[in-house]
Design a protein around this motif. Structure first.
Motif, short mmCIF file in Angstrom:
data_model
loop_
_atom_site.label_atom_id
_atom_site.label_comp_id
_atom_site.label_asym_id
_atom_site.label_seq_id
_atom_site.Cartn_x
_atom_site.Cartn_y
_atom_site.Cartn_z
N ILE A 167 0.87 -1.17 0.00
CA ILE A 167 0.00 0.00 0.00
C ILE A 167 0.90 1.22 0.00
CG2 ILE A 167 -1.87 1.19 1.22
CD1 ILE A 167 -2.25 -1.67 2.60
N THR A 168 0.76 2.03 -1.02
CA THR A 168 1.77 3.07 -1.20
C THR A 168 1.18 4.30 -1.86
OG1 THR A 168 3.96 3.47 -2.10
CG2 THR A 168 2.57 2.04 -3.38
N PHE A 169 2.04 5.14 -2.43
CA PHE A 169 1.56 6.40 -2.98
C PHE A 169 1.30 6.29 -4.46
CE2 PHE A 169 3.66 7.23 0.91
CZ PHE A 169 2.70 7.97 1.56
N GLU A 170 0.47 7.20 -4.94
CA GLU A 170 -0.04 7.08 -6.30
C GLU A 170 1.06 6.96 -7.35
OE1 GLU A 170 -3.47 9.32 -8.86
OE2 GLU A 170 -3.36 9.51 -6.71
N ASP A 171 2.08 7.79 -7.23
CA ASP A 171 3.11 7.80 -8.28
C ASP A 171 3.94 6.52 -8.28
OD1 ASP A 171 4.06 8.48 -5.87
OD2 ASP A 171 5.25 10.20 -6.52
N GLU A 172 3.80 5.72 -7.22
CA GLU A 172 4.57 4.48 -7.18
C GLU A 172 3.76 3.28 -7.67
OE1 GLU A 172 6.09 4.17 -3.22
OE2 GLU A 172 7.00 6.14 -3.40
N VAL A 173 2.48 3.51 -7.90
CA VAL A 173 1.65 2.41 -8.36
C VAL A 173 1.75 2.30 -9.87
CG1 VAL A 173 -0.70 1.51 -8.50
CG2 VAL A 173 0.10 2.57 -6.40
N MET A 174 2.44 1.24 -10.31
CA MET A 174 2.76 1.13 -11.72
C MET A 174 1.64 0.48 -12.52
SD MET A 174 5.60 2.52 -11.27
CE MET A 174 6.62 2.40 -12.74
N GLU A 175 0.94 -0.43 -11.88
CA GLU A 175 -0.13 -1.11 -12.62
C GLU A 175 -1.07 -0.05 -13.17
OE1 GLU A 175 -1.25 -5.32 -10.63
OE2 GLU A 175 -1.45 -3.60 -9.34
N GLU A 176 -1.24 -0.08 -14.50
CA GLU A 176 -2.01 1.00 -15.10
C GLU A 176 -3.51 0.73 -15.12
OE1 GLU A 176 -2.32 4.14 -16.44
OE2 GLU A 176 -0.62 4.40 -15.09
N ALA A 177 -3.98 0.02 -14.12
CA ALA A 177 -5.41 -0.28 -14.10
C ALA A 177 -6.20 0.97 -13.76
CB ALA A 177 -5.69 -1.36 -13.08
N LYS A 178 -7.33 1.12 -14.41
CA LYS A 178 -8.19 2.25 -14.09
C LYS A 178 -8.92 2.01 -12.79
CE LYS A 178 -9.00 2.76 -18.97
NZ LYS A 178 -9.78 2.02 -19.96
N ILE A 179 -9.26 0.74 -12.60
CA ILE A 179 -10.04 0.37 -11.44
C ILE A 179 -9.25 -0.64 -10.61
CG2 ILE A 179 -12.19 -0.75 -10.68
CD1 ILE A 179 -12.53 1.95 -12.13
N SER A 180 -9.19 -0.44 -9.29
CA SER A 180 -8.46 -1.38 -8.46
C SER A 180 -9.36 -2.46 -7.88
CB SER A 180 -7.76 -0.66 -7.32
OG SER A 180 -6.64 0.01 -7.81
N GLY A 181 -10.61 -2.11 -7.61
CA GLY A 181 -11.44 -3.14 -7.00
C GLY A 181 -12.90 -2.75 -6.89
#
Ligand code: ASP
Ligand code: MG
Length: 405
Positions: free
Chosen positions: A240-254
């Motif tokens: 669980i981290t910050f937005e700029d570190e989330v690489m998965e380019e999914a539009k929706i997480s869940g």
């Protein structure tokens, strides 16, 4: 060399054998050359056992004594874990919350952490020891034992990580991470490698109960990278981290959902300044938390209000609303305690148009009627009849390509 805080929950330390297993995992982290602080919960079932003991004596025990009682569960675990570590030739020392001075306010059973002195802990780490800390507890300024609320060991772990500027706070539990939705509803749910703090808060508050919400808020506020992982299986878990570190380019997480919703409507109340306050004020005064609120545009100088509350508060809210409607000359009051809320969560929707219409189409293709809609920057929620919960979750999960490959 990194500083890692690891937290093991009740099931992970539920037996002495499991405690030995935890000791082995901690030692492995030490052997990698990292400093380790371990925060533990009471052995599973222990906190409940202590609470029921108290109930045998007094239905309403003094909160101070209650905290003295329930804090003992964690004290047992820290001692046993330190012994298990020493048995593996891994130097370790246990501390209660009071001993390392996890200073809290004096709100017994739901205390907030004010300050942690890292000094003693630092000395131990420098001397090569693993520091084992009792979760869920602290002391107030007068030295009274306090506890942080059920599930509070998560918060202890994050607070320790923040105070000692740890590189990562790892929460070991009986699930192997955060999923795109509840696997019991959609077996094809997928573990997320990463999720942002914002998304996690939405998922958690909507019922994906993996972590204590307060711990997530705390970690976000103090920028502590948080990882959820299984104590029983190997794996990377979910970071669980910050937005700029989330690489998965999914539009929706869940897809989050909440089963315990109910909806109340009052029709034909005069549309004038103060009306929302007159209706919703008494509901709040009755200590009922309101979730979604919709006011219609007015017709003939009157308007309708619809809002949702937790199902447990339904009867209470209905009573208050009937009274308020009488006072205001409302036309009718209606309610439905058989509704649920489904929510699409994802920071990606900020930068992608058309997510809402895609969601509504998916639901309409299944013949699911939407009763209410609300949106925020990273979430779209709909209220639907409870019989559509499973169908709705699965169809959204599929529509947004969240299933396992
Ligand atoms: N032992 C406490 C509880 O059961 C705290 C925790 O496990 O986090 O709530
Ligand atoms: Mg827990």
């Amino acid at each position: 060399m990194a500083l890692i805080v690891q937290k093991y929950g009740g099931t992970s330390v539920g037996t002495t054998e499991r405690i030995r297993n935890v000791a082995a995992k901690v030692k492995k982290e030490r052997d990698r050359g990292n400093d380790v602080i371990v925060v533990v919960s009471a052995m599973s079932g222990e906190t409940n056992r202590l609470i029921s003991l108290a109930a045998e004596i007094d239905e309403n025990p003094a909160p101070r004594e209650m905290d003295v009682l329930v804090s003992t569960g964690e004290q047992v675990t820290i001692a046993l874990l330190s012994m298990a570590l020493q048995k593996l030739d891994c130097d370790a020392r246990s501390y209660t919350g009071g001993q390392i001075r996890i200073l809290t306010d004096n709100a017994h059973s739901k205390a907030r952490i004010l300050d942690i002195s890292g000094k003693a802990v630092r000395e131990d780490l420098n001397a090569g020891r693993v520091v084992v800390v009792a979760g869920f507890q602290g002391v107030d300024e007068h030295g009274n034992i306090t506890t942080l609320g059920r599930g509070g060991s998560d918060t202890t772990a994050v607070a320790m990580a923040a105070a000692l500027k740890a590189d990562e706070c790892q929460i070991f539990t009986d699930v192997d991470g955060v999923y795109t939705t509840d696997p019991r509803v959609e077996p094809r749910a997928r573990r997320l490698n990463k999720i942002t703090f914002e998304e996690m808060l939405e998922m958690a508050s909507l019922g994906s109960k993996v972590l204590q919400i307060r711990a997530v808020e705390f970690a976000g506020k103090y920028s502590v990278p948080l990882r959820v992982l299984s104590s029983f299986e190997e794996g990377e878990g979910t970071l669980i981290t910050f937005e700029d570190e989330v690489m998965e380019e999914a539009k929706i997480s869940g897809i989050a959902f909440n089963r315990d919703e109910s909806q109340l409507t009052v029709r034909g109340v005069p549309d004038q300044p103060g009306i929302a306050y007159k209706i919703l004020g008494p509901i709040a005064d009755a200590n009922v938390e309101i979730d979604m609120i919709v006011q219609n545009t007015s017709q003939d100088g009157t308007t309708d209000f619809t809002f949702t509350v937790h199902r447990n508060d339904y009867q209470k809210a209905l009573g208050v609303l009937n009274q308020v409607s009488n006072d205001l000359g409302g036309r009718e009051v209606k309610g439905n305690d058989g509704i649920v809320k489904l929510s699409l969560v994802g920071v990606g929707m900020r930068s992608h148009a058309g997510i809402a219409s895609k969601m509504f189409k998916a639901l309409s293709d299944e013949g699911i009627n939407i009763c209410m809609i609300s949106t925020s920057e990273i979430k779209i929620s709909v209220v639907v009849d409870e019989k559509y919960l499973e169908l709705g979750v699965r169809s959204l999960h599929e529509t947004f390509d969240l299933q396992q490959a």
